[in-house]
Design a protein around this motif. Structure first.
Motif, PDB file in Angstrom:
ATOM      1  N   ARG A 164       0.537  -7.568  -3.167  1.00 49.87           N
ATOM      2  CA  ARG A 164      -0.031  -7.775  -1.838  1.00 49.87           C
ATOM      3  C   ARG A 164      -1.186  -6.814  -1.610  1.00 49.87           C
ATOM      4  O   ARG A 164      -1.261  -5.748  -2.220  1.00 49.87           O
ATOM      5  CB  ARG A 164       1.031  -7.597  -0.757  1.00 49.87           C
ATOM      6  CG  ARG A 164       2.144  -8.644  -0.838  1.00 49.87           C
ATOM      7  CD  ARG A 164       3.138  -8.496   0.296  1.00 49.87           C
ATOM      8  NE  ARG A 164       4.212  -9.485   0.199  1.00 49.87           N
ATOM      9  CZ  ARG A 164       4.152 -10.705   0.698  1.00 49.87           C
ATOM     10  NH1 ARG A 164       3.050 -11.079   1.326  1.00 49.87           N
ATOM     11  NH2 ARG A 164       5.156 -11.537   0.558  1.00 49.87           N
ATOM     12  N   GLY A 166      -1.947  -4.810   0.795  1.00 48.21           N
ATOM     13  CA  GLY A 166      -1.580  -3.468   1.245  1.00 48.21           C
ATOM     14  C   GLY A 166      -1.081  -2.611   0.107  1.00 48.21           C
ATOM     15  O   GLY A 166      -1.416  -1.420   0.002  1.00 48.21           O
ATOM     16  N   ASP A 167      -0.281  -3.206  -0.774  1.00 48.23           N
ATOM     17  CA  ASP A 167       0.224  -2.476  -1.932  1.00 48.23           C
ATOM     18  C   ASP A 167      -0.923  -2.105  -2.873  1.00 48.23           C
ATOM     19  O   ASP A 167      -0.960  -0.991  -3.415  1.00 48.23           O
ATOM     20  CB  ASP A 167       1.255  -3.344  -2.661  1.00 48.23           C
ATOM     21  CG  ASP A 167       1.787  -2.687  -3.926  1.00 48.23           C
ATOM     22  OD1 ASP A 167       2.408  -1.610  -3.825  1.00 48.23           O
ATOM     23  OD2 ASP A 167       1.570  -3.245  -5.014  1.00 48.23           O
ATOM     24  N   ASP A 170      -2.811   0.783  -1.418  1.00 48.15           N
ATOM     25  CA  ASP A 170      -2.034   2.018  -1.589  1.00 48.15           C
ATOM     26  C   ASP A 170      -2.234   2.604  -2.987  1.00 48.15           C
ATOM     27  O   ASP A 170      -2.419   3.813  -3.151  1.00 48.15           O
ATOM     28  CB  ASP A 170      -0.541   1.739  -1.373  1.00 48.15           C
ATOM     29  CG  ASP A 170      -0.189   1.586   0.095  1.00 48.15           C
ATOM     30  OD1 ASP A 170      -0.966   2.060   0.943  1.00 48.15           O
ATOM     31  OD2 ASP A 170       0.873   0.995   0.390  1.00 48.15           O
ATOM     32  N   THR A 311      -8.337  -5.460   7.362  1.00 43.86           N
ATOM     33  CA  THR A 311      -8.201  -4.775   6.072  1.00 43.86           C
ATOM     34  C   THR A 311      -9.350  -3.804   5.859  1.00 43.86           C
ATOM     35  O   THR A 311      -9.150  -2.690   5.349  1.00 43.86           O
ATOM     36  CB  THR A 311      -8.162  -5.814   4.931  1.00 43.86           C
ATOM     37  OG1 THR A 311      -6.952  -6.573   5.038  1.00 43.86           O
ATOM     38  CG2 THR A 311      -8.203  -5.135   3.574  1.00 43.86           C
ATOM     39  N   ASP A 314      -8.665  -0.756   7.821  1.00 44.68           N
ATOM     40  CA  ASP A 314      -7.637   0.021   7.130  1.00 44.68           C
ATOM     41  C   ASP A 314      -8.258   0.842   5.998  1.00 44.68           C
ATOM     42  O   ASP A 314      -7.938   2.031   5.818  1.00 44.68           O
ATOM     43  CB  ASP A 314      -6.578  -0.934   6.586  1.00 44.68           C
ATOM     44  CG  ASP A 314      -5.474  -0.209   5.825  1.00 44.68           C
ATOM     45  OD1 ASP A 314      -5.166   0.954   6.168  1.00 44.68           O
ATOM     46  OD2 ASP A 314      -4.910  -0.794   4.887  1.00 44.68           O
TER      47      ASP A 314
END
Length: 433
Positions: A164, A166-167, A170, A311, A314
């Motif tokens: 994903r 977000g992963d 990270d 995104t 972020d």
């Protein structure tokens, strides 16, 4: 983990390969299955009668068939996650997904369990186990099943985030953070900081050119220091990891004077071999690459096909955190005396870091007010770190505002952006470019 030497760096990269961990687990499975053969003589005969060891044949058969299926299925999931990381983030981030330790451990557990079962079945068919050996194998098999259950539970939980966006973000942030932290502690790769004189070789200097074409991935500073000490000279590094090189580009130079004499060819070849060049950039010694990949993810999110400003916002927040990490040092973290006294190397350029991180976002988010105002708030935040950061933040603030003025048609939005930019201009003074 320090990566001064080429061997240590290559060993670390090897350990991140999927096949490396799978091979270790497979070897462990093989040794575990054979362990029962050699340990069985130490087991009292009456123990095997109390353990239902006769069932071990069926259990191993079930394990062998199921683990092969689960391994194949998990590999297909991993390939899908690679595609998701590429499509939702950037192809440059897919390598980090492939290096995910949880995924590698789970797949290696499944493969090791399959090999354990296979070897156990073969040994049983060959009559290698006596009654005591079957009892030992039965107990070991129960332990392997417990490990498999734990791996499956961990794998199911991990699948909810693998691939994903977000992963992926990270992972890139962690890699960039590790590289920036290493460079924060050792600004010149633990060599002497290069002065302006060191970056411009005299006309009679011996120039060492790149041994190949591609991106500089690693500099073996420890080897360069040993060469400098051996030949009584100082190696001046001109290129740091992330730079694109070809045989016409000098990556280092040494003074003509010295006691190298007839060993000059040997010395230049040894220096050139300390520079590892590959087709792609790597995250370990190249902090700029991590920032560029984060910026790429934000740019993709801002494309009309994706249209995901959240995104991008972020990513801007994460970039802000990384810059604060890079420029704020406690007393314990401040660099001490460089370990390699026979090498000079350049430090990271703050201008390059800012451009890698924010230029693409300011360009691709020119028409998004929410992106532009977030950028101005970020530049204001970064201005509070030190004078050099404040000066570069002002440059980036002006550049982002110029992009916004060409694309945003709402006067109220433009007025707010201009007001935010004026606040940054009014902050602490610093030498401006």
């Amino acid at each position: 983990m320090r990566m001064d030497t080429k061997f240590g760096w290559k060993l670390q990269r090897l350990a991140k390969k999927l096949w490396f961990r799978a091979a270790l687990y497979a070897l462990a499975g093989l040794l575990t299955a054979l362990f029962s053969v050699f340990f069985s003589p130490a087991l009292p005969p009456f123990v095997s009668a109390k353990i239902g060891a006769d069932a071990v044949d069926n259990i191993l058969t079930i394990l062998a068939s199921s683990m092969l299926t689960v391994t194949t299925f998990s590999l297909s999931i991993m390939v899908t996650a690679f595609g998701a990381a590429t499509n939702n983030g950037t192809p440059r981030a897919a390598a980090l997904v492939a290096e995910d330790p949880t995924t590698q451990n789970v797949l290696a557990t499944f493969l090791g369990s399959f090999l354990f079962s296979l070897v156990g079945i073969i040994a049983l068919s060959a009559g290698a186990y006596g009654e005591e050996g079957r009892a030992v194998l039965f107990v070991v098999t129960l332990g392997v099943i417990a490990i498999i259950v734990a791996a499956i539970l961990r794998w199911v939980d991990h699948l909810s985030v693998l691939g994903r966006v977000g992963d992926t973000i990270d992972r890139v942030e962690r890699s960039a953070g590790h590289a920036l932290e290493e460079r924060r502690r050792y600004p010149s790769l633990d060599a002497l900081p290069a002065s302006a004189h060191d970056l411009f070789a005299p006309v009679d200097a011996i120039m060492i050119h790149a041994p190949d074409i591609g991106y500089l991935q690693h500099v073996d500073v420890a080897a360069l220091d040993g060469i400098g000490e051996k030949f009584g000279t100082r190696v001046h590094v001109l290129a740091i990891p992330g730079v694109y090189c070809d045989p016409s580009r000098a990556v280092a130079w040494i003074a003509k004077a010295g006691n190298h004499g007839a060993d000059e060819a040997e010395m230049t070849a040894a220096i050139a071999s300390a520079f590892t060049i590959g087709a792609m950039r790597s995250f370990e010694q190249d902090p700029r690459f991590g920032l560029s990949v984060l910026s790429e993810i934000a740019s993709r999110a801002l494309s009309p096909a994706v249209n995901d400003p959240g995104t991008a916002i972020d990513v801007i927040g994460r970039l802000t955190r990384l810059f604060w990490l890079f420029r704020t040092l406690s007393e314990e973290e401040r660099p001490g005396k460089p370990r390699f006294q026979h090498v000079t190397a350049p430090t990271l350029s703050l201008v390059d870091l800012f451009e890698d991180a924010f230029d693409p976002i300011a360009r691709d988010g020119a028409g998004h007010f929410e992106i532009q105002i977030r950028l101005q708030k970020t530049f204001k935040s970064l201005s509070g770190i030190d004078a050099e950061m404040a000066a570069e933040a002002k440059v980036q603030s002006r550049r982002a505002l110029a992009w916004a003025e060409r694309s945003i048609a709402v006067d109220d939005h433009l007025a707010r952006l201009r007001d935010a930019a004026r606040q940054i201009e009014a902050l602490g003074a610093g030498a401006e470019r």
